[in-house]
Design an enzyme around this catalytic site. Structure first.
Site, PDB file in Angstrom:
ATOM      1  N   ALA A 135      -3.314   3.797  -2.652  1.00  0.00           N
ATOM      2  CA  ALA A 135      -3.247   2.640  -3.541  1.00  0.00           C
ATOM      3  C   ALA A 135      -3.031   1.360  -2.750  1.00  0.00           C
ATOM      4  O   ALA A 135      -2.372   1.360  -1.707  1.00  0.00           O
ATOM      5  CB  ALA A 135      -2.128   2.822  -4.558  1.00  0.00           C
ATOM      6  N   SER A 146       0.842  -1.195   0.000  1.00  0.00           N
ATOM      7  CA  SER A 146       0.000   0.000   0.000  1.00  0.00           C
ATOM      8  C   SER A 146       0.877   1.244   0.000  1.00  0.00           C
ATOM      9  O   SER A 146       1.966   1.246   0.572  1.00  0.00           O
ATOM     10  CB  SER A 146      -0.927   0.007   1.223  1.00  0.00           C
ATOM     11  N   ASP A 147       0.391   2.287  -0.657  1.00  0.00           N
ATOM     12  CA  ASP A 147       1.114   3.543  -0.674  1.00  0.00           C
ATOM     13  C   ASP A 147       0.113   4.687  -0.796  1.00  0.00           C
ATOM     14  O   ASP A 147      -0.973   4.515  -1.367  1.00  0.00           O
ATOM     15  CB  ASP A 147       2.105   3.599  -1.842  1.00  0.00           C
ATOM     16  N   GLN A 148       0.477   5.826  -0.239  1.00  0.00           N
ATOM     17  CA  GLN A 148      -0.424   6.973  -0.281  1.00  0.00           C
ATOM     18  C   GLN A 148       0.311   8.216  -0.780  1.00  0.00           C
ATOM     19  O   GLN A 148       1.426   8.506  -0.341  1.00  0.00           O
ATOM     20  CB  GLN A 148      -1.021   7.250   1.097  1.00  0.00           C
TER      21      GLN A 148
END
Length: 212
Positions: free
Chosen positions: A121, A84-86
């Site tokens: 994401a 996950s990434d933001q």
């Protein structure tokens, strides 16, 4: 790179690894009451030239999952790896983690009275097939137009220097916000659980079966 503790298969469940060092994502995943381990992915998180915020978030989420999966021992049992990434953005600029009080104050000053988009994401990689399910969950956040003294007081109280956007919506930072619009309320914190549970169920992970 390897998981902090083995997440062995239990009762037909595949092992589950969260490819992240974020305590916020770990706390969110714990809400699902399922066994998992964590591993820190060794990747370069620098945005690429001309890359959109959505593309950056999706690429990094996928790279995190693949990096951790690649480090698993040969012949390891089926494992689902969560990446996950933001990325936060407004005025066409990506906003990263401030790291310091001064940078956090600058972020909040520039965003007051404005709308900021947070791209959260998520990628779920199945090591048995090599396939990845990915999604970008967008959250619209409108910040209140607050004076410098209020912004400074908030930062000293909560010290959100490891958060993109310099505010924790799950804490006192909610006082900085006028509105949040999202299909997934946990996305802004860092891990979209509605999307994740959909992916896990689609992968055959028995989330809602009785656990012994």
């Amino acid at each position: 790179m390897l998981p902090d503790s083995p997440s062995a298969q239990t009762q037909g469940r595949p092992a589950l690894i969260l490819a992240s060092s974020s305590r916020y994502r770990r706390e969110l995943l714990e809400r699902l009451r399922i066994p998992f381990s964590t591993a820190v992915p060794a990747i370069d998180e620098t945005p690429r030239a001309g890359e959109t915020p959505e593309a950056t978030a999706l690429r990094l989420a996928g790279e995190k999952a693949r990096a951790v999966a690649a480090a698993l021992p040969a012949g390891a049992a089926r494992t689902l790896v969560i990446g996950s990434d933001q990325v936060a953005t407004f005025d066409g600029r990506q906003i990263g983690k401030p790291g310091t009080h001064e940078r956090a104050l600058e972020q909040l000053q520039s965003m007051r009275g404005r709308e900021v988009l947070f791209h959260s994401a998520l990628s779920l990689l199945d090591t048995s097939t090599g396939q990845t399910d990915s999604v970008d969950v967008v959250t619209k956040v409108r910040f209140r137009d607050l004076p410098d003294a209020a912004l400074d007081a908030y930062l000293r109280a909560e010290e959100p220097y490891d958060c993109a956007g310099s505010a924790k919506s799950e804490g006192l930072g909610i006082a900085l916000l006028e509105a949040i619009e999202s299909d997934d309320p946990t996305a802004l914190i860092g891990l979209p659980l509605i999307a994740l549970t959909r992916m896990l169920l689609a992968a055959g992970y028995p989330l809602l079966e009785a656990q012994s």
